[in-house]
Design a protein around this motif. Structure first.
Motif, PDB file in Angstrom:
ATOM      1  N   ASP A   1       0.831  -1.209   0.000  1.00 29.25           N
ATOM      2  CA  ASP A   1       0.000   0.000   0.000  1.00 29.25           C
ATOM      3  C   ASP A   1       0.868   1.262   0.000  1.00 29.25           C
ATOM      4  OD1 ASP A   1      -2.191  -1.726   0.264  1.00 29.25           O
ATOM      5  OD2 ASP A   1      -2.267  -1.491   2.443  1.00 29.25           O
ATOM      6  N   LEU A   2       1.841   1.293   0.914  1.00 32.10           N
ATOM      7  CA  LEU A   2       2.657   2.490   1.083  1.00 32.10           C
ATOM      8  C   LEU A   2       3.536   2.753  -0.139  1.00 32.10           C
ATOM      9  CD1 LEU A   2       3.786   2.163   4.823  1.00 32.10           C
ATOM     10  CD2 LEU A   2       1.876   3.476   3.874  1.00 32.10           C
ATOM     11  N   LEU A   3       4.043   1.691  -0.755  1.00 31.19           N
ATOM     12  CA  LEU A   3       4.843   1.869  -1.964  1.00 31.19           C
ATOM     13  C   LEU A   3       3.998   2.468  -3.091  1.00 31.19           C
ATOM     14  CD1 LEU A   3       6.967  -1.417  -2.041  1.00 31.19           C
ATOM     15  CD2 LEU A   3       7.871   0.913  -1.932  1.00 31.19           C
ATOM     16  N   ALA A   4       2.808   1.913  -3.291  1.00 32.89           N
ATOM     17  CA  ALA A   4       1.940   2.410  -4.359  1.00 32.89           C
ATOM     18  C   ALA A   4       1.546   3.866  -4.124  1.00 32.89           C
ATOM     19  CB  ALA A   4       0.696   1.535  -4.482  1.00 32.89           C
ATOM     20  N   VAL A   5       1.189   4.200  -2.886  1.00 28.68           N
ATOM     21  CA  VAL A   5       0.793   5.573  -2.563  1.00 28.68           C
ATOM     22  C   VAL A   5       1.974   6.522  -2.748  1.00 28.68           C
ATOM     23  CG1 VAL A   5       0.063   7.115  -0.692  1.00 28.68           C
ATOM     24  CG2 VAL A   5      -1.079   4.915  -1.006  1.00 28.68           C
ATOM     25  N   SER A   6       3.160   6.099  -2.321  1.00 31.13           N
ATOM     26  CA  SER A   6       4.350   6.951  -2.432  1.00 31.13           C
ATOM     27  C   SER A   6       4.705   7.230  -3.882  1.00 31.13           C
ATOM     28  CB  SER A   6       5.540   6.281  -1.732  1.00 31.13           C
ATOM     29  OG  SER A   6       5.297   6.134  -0.346  1.00 31.13           O
ATOM     30  N   PHE A   7       4.680   6.200  -4.717  1.00 26.67           N
ATOM     31  CA  PHE A   7       4.990   6.403  -6.135  1.00 26.67           C
ATOM     32  C   PHE A   7       3.894   7.229  -6.820  1.00 26.67           C
ATOM     33  CE2 PHE A   7       8.244   3.217  -5.611  1.00 26.67           C
ATOM     34  CZ  PHE A   7       9.163   3.498  -6.617  1.00 26.67           C
TER      35      PHE A   7
ATOM     36  N   SER B   1      -6.314  -8.092   1.291  1.00 20.03           N
ATOM     37  CA  SER B   1      -6.570  -6.965   2.197  1.00 20.03           C
ATOM     38  C   SER B   1      -6.394  -5.611   1.509  1.00 20.03           C
ATOM     39  CB  SER B   1      -5.624  -7.045   3.399  1.00 20.03           C
ATOM     40  OG  SER B   1      -4.272  -7.022   2.978  1.00 20.03           O
ATOM     41  N   ILE B   2      -5.955  -5.615   0.272  1.00 16.36           N
ATOM     42  CA  ILE B   2      -5.674  -4.351  -0.417  1.00 16.36           C
ATOM     43  C   ILE B   2      -6.919  -3.474  -0.574  1.00 16.36           C
ATOM     44  CG2 ILE B   2      -4.840  -3.314  -2.554  1.00 16.36           C
ATOM     45  CD1 ILE B   2      -2.633  -4.584  -0.887  1.00 16.36           C
ATOM     46  N   PRO B   3      -8.075  -4.000  -1.047  1.00 23.10           N
ATOM     47  CA  PRO B   3      -9.246  -3.122  -1.216  1.00 23.10           C
ATOM     48  C   PRO B   3      -9.659  -2.416   0.073  1.00 23.10           C
ATOM     49  CG  PRO B   3      -9.590  -5.192  -2.361  1.00 23.10           C
ATOM     50  CD  PRO B   3      -8.355  -5.368  -1.540  1.00 23.10           C
TER      51      PRO B   3
ATOM     52  N   VAL C   1       2.905  -6.092  -6.956  1.00 20.19           N
ATOM     53  CA  VAL C   1       2.203  -7.363  -6.786  1.00 20.19           C
ATOM     54  C   VAL C   1       2.355  -7.810  -5.343  1.00 20.19           C
ATOM     55  CG1 VAL C   1       1.952  -9.731  -7.588  1.00 20.19           C
ATOM     56  CG2 VAL C   1       2.719  -7.954  -9.178  1.00 20.19           C
ATOM     57  N   ASP C   2       1.242  -7.800  -4.612  1.00 16.57           N
ATOM     58  CA  ASP C   2       1.242  -8.241  -3.215  1.00 16.57           C
ATOM     59  C   ASP C   2       1.119  -9.763  -3.204  1.00 16.57           C
ATOM     60  OD1 ASP C   2       1.054  -8.448  -0.485  1.00 16.57           O
ATOM     61  OD2 ASP C   2      -1.059  -7.874  -0.395  1.00 16.57           O
ATOM     62  N   MET C   3       2.220 -10.444  -2.928  1.00 10.78           N
ATOM     63  CA  MET C   3       2.239 -11.897  -3.017  1.00 10.78           C
ATOM     64  C   MET C   3       1.994 -12.549  -1.659  1.00 10.78           C
ATOM     65  SD  MET C   3       4.910 -12.964  -5.930  1.00 10.78           S
ATOM     66  CE  MET C   3       6.498 -12.399  -5.381  1.00 10.78           C
ATOM     67  N   PRO C   4       1.439 -13.758  -1.668  1.00  5.68           N
ATOM     68  CA  PRO C   4       1.282 -14.486  -0.411  1.00  5.68           C
ATOM     69  C   PRO C   4       2.650 -14.883   0.122  1.00  5.68           C
ATOM     70  CG  PRO C   4       0.760 -15.915  -2.248  1.00  5.68           C
ATOM     71  CD  PRO C   4       0.965 -14.546  -2.816  1.00  5.68           C
ATOM     72  N   PRO C   5       2.761 -15.139   1.432  1.00  3.53           N
ATOM     73  CA  PRO C   5       4.066 -15.490   1.994  1.00  3.53           C
ATOM     74  C   PRO C   5       4.543 -16.864   1.553  1.00  3.53           C
ATOM     75  CG  PRO C   5       2.335 -15.738   3.633  1.00  3.53           C
ATOM     76  CD  PRO C   5       1.699 -15.085   2.450  1.00  3.53           C
ATOM     77  N   GLY C   6       5.839 -17.080   1.691  1.00  4.85           N
ATOM     78  CA  GLY C   6       6.397 -18.394   1.423  1.00  4.85           C
ATOM     79  C   GLY C   6       6.889 -18.564   0.003  1.00  4.85           C
ATOM     80  N   THR C   7       7.115 -19.836  -0.367  1.00  5.92           N
ATOM     81  CA  THR C   7       7.691 -20.164  -1.676  1.00  5.92           C
ATOM     82  C   THR C   7       6.868 -21.245  -2.374  1.00  5.92           C
ATOM     83  OG1 THR C   7       9.171 -21.749  -0.582  1.00  5.92           O
ATOM     84  CG2 THR C   7      10.031 -19.536  -0.979  1.00  5.92           C
ATOM     85  N   GLY C   8       5.548 -21.193  -2.185  1.00  9.85           N
ATOM     86  CA  GLY C   8       4.675 -22.231  -2.746  1.00  9.85           C
ATOM     87  C   GLY C   8       4.161 -21.913  -4.136  1.00  9.85           C
ATOM     88  N   ASP C   9       2.986 -22.492  -4.457  1.00 10.03           N
ATOM     89  CA  ASP C   9       2.416 -22.425  -5.804  1.00 10.03           C
ATOM     90  C   ASP C   9       2.270 -21.002  -6.337  1.00 10.03           C
ATOM     91  OD1 ASP C   9       2.195 -25.131  -6.155  1.00 10.03           O
ATOM     92  OD2 ASP C   9       0.128 -25.259  -5.456  1.00 10.03           O
ATOM     93  N   VAL C  10       1.654 -20.137  -5.529  1.00  6.45           N
ATOM     94  CA  VAL C  10       1.328 -18.802  -6.039  1.00  6.45           C
ATOM     95  C   VAL C  10       2.572 -17.936  -6.230  1.00  6.45           C
ATOM     96  CG1 VAL C  10      -0.023 -16.707  -5.677  1.00  6.45           C
ATOM     97  CG2 VAL C  10      -0.986 -18.931  -5.064  1.00  6.45           C
ATOM     98  N   PRO C  11       3.472 -17.845  -5.230  1.00  9.80           N
ATOM     99  CA  PRO C  11       4.698 -17.081  -5.504  1.00  9.80           C
ATOM    100  C   PRO C  11       5.457 -17.625  -6.714  1.00  9.80           C
ATOM    101  CG  PRO C  11       4.511 -17.516  -3.160  1.00  9.80           C
ATOM    102  CD  PRO C  11       3.438 -18.310  -3.837  1.00  9.80           C
ATOM    103  N   LEU C  12       5.499 -18.947  -6.856  1.00 10.88           N
ATOM    104  CA  LEU C  12       6.185 -19.544  -7.999  1.00 10.88           C
ATOM    105  C   LEU C  12       5.508 -19.145  -9.305  1.00 10.88           C
ATOM    106  CD1 LEU C  12       8.400 -21.399  -9.047  1.00 10.88           C
ATOM    107  CD2 LEU C  12       6.836 -23.339  -8.729  1.00 10.88           C
TER     108      LEU C  12
END
Length: 277
Positions: free
Chosen positions: A53-59, A77-79, A148-159
């Protein structure tokens, strides 16, 4: 040339000489996105979405047209942080992101669900497919920076994000705890394996500032982020305090109204990194 039977025992071809096939997914035909930056963490609960959120607002405050793809499908949680209650609309072939009041484009699974509290009970491949559709089916127009707000870890979605999206770099979010070195290490090594540059580290919950004397109090112990950054040859982009006013702004959907300078150095570093690329 005959079609490959996938039976290597009787094959004279040397497939190792073939060029590796790109797994990048094509964006929507009408999209225009200059830079794509992933915001990652090795574990949950470190404030990765807030940093996004803060990065997007700052840019955006510097005049860039920004977008956020909420790839945390099971914990979107972004919306809420931007006070968005409107649902995303679309046609048969196109989904349109929802704009915040300052013009940041947002796409999140919560903008497609009937109720924001409805759980997403999907298996990994289905979740990964949804994230890919946020790239291929959503019309992202004239975007300078997509976060891109990614889920934590190194599983399916980040990959999936690492392989399917043309990431220009990632920002690693962490907290001042003893596990920080291991957690950052996992994220950094995954990025290296995927040949994605790591732009730097943001340490969240770094300290609390006393309202009376201004002293910085290390609630979670002394920070090790500089040592960890040095270990992995990374830059420290920002050290964010625990600030109840910022938490309230995120909770009430008014993050765009909150005045802060926490990300000023991060913006300069990322801008300079991109310009030097």
């Amino acid at each position: 040339m005959s079609e490959c039977s996938h039976d290597c025992s009787n094959c004279s071809s040397n497939c190792s000489d073939a060029a590796p096939q790109s797994l990048l997914a094509p964006p929507h035909k009408g999209s225009s996105i200059k830079k794509v930056i992933g915001v990652v963490s090795g574990k949950g609960g470190v404030g990765k979405s807030m940093v996004t959120d803060l990065l997007a607002v700052s840019f955006a405050r510097k005049g860039y047209h920004c977008a956020i793809m909420d790839a945390d499908i099971t914990g979107p949680s972004i919306p809420k942080a931007f006070g968005i209650t409107k649902k995303a609309e679309g046609t048969q072939n196109t989904i349109f992101p929802v704009k915040t009041k300052t013009g940041i484009d947002i796409m999140s699974i919560n903008l497609l669900l009937e109720n924001e509290t409805d759980p997403v009970i999907w298996r990994g491949p289905v979740i990964a497919g949804a994230v890919k559709q946020f790239w291929t089916d959503v019309l992202w127009e004239d975007v300078d920076y997509m976060f891109v707000d990614m889920p934590p870890g190194t599983g399916d979605v980040p990959l999936t994000v690492f392989q399917s999206l043309p990431l220009d770099g990632i920002v690693v979010v962490t907290t001042p705890q003893d596990l920080v070195s291991m957690i950052v290490g996992k994220a950094v090594k995954m990025a290296e394996m995927m040949d994605i540059p790591v732009l730097g580290i943001v340490e969240n919950m770094s300290y609390v500032e006393c309202p009376d004397c201004g002293k910085k109090i290390s609630v979670f112990g002394e920070s090790h982020v500089k040592e960890v950054a040095e270990k992995y040859n990374l830059l420290v982009l920002s050290q964010l305090p625990i600030n109840p006013a910022l938490t309230a702004a995120v909770d009430t959907g008014t993050v765009e109204d909150f005045e802060f300078a926490y990300m000023d150095d991060a913006v300069k570093i990322i801008e300079n990194t991109e310009q030097g690329a």
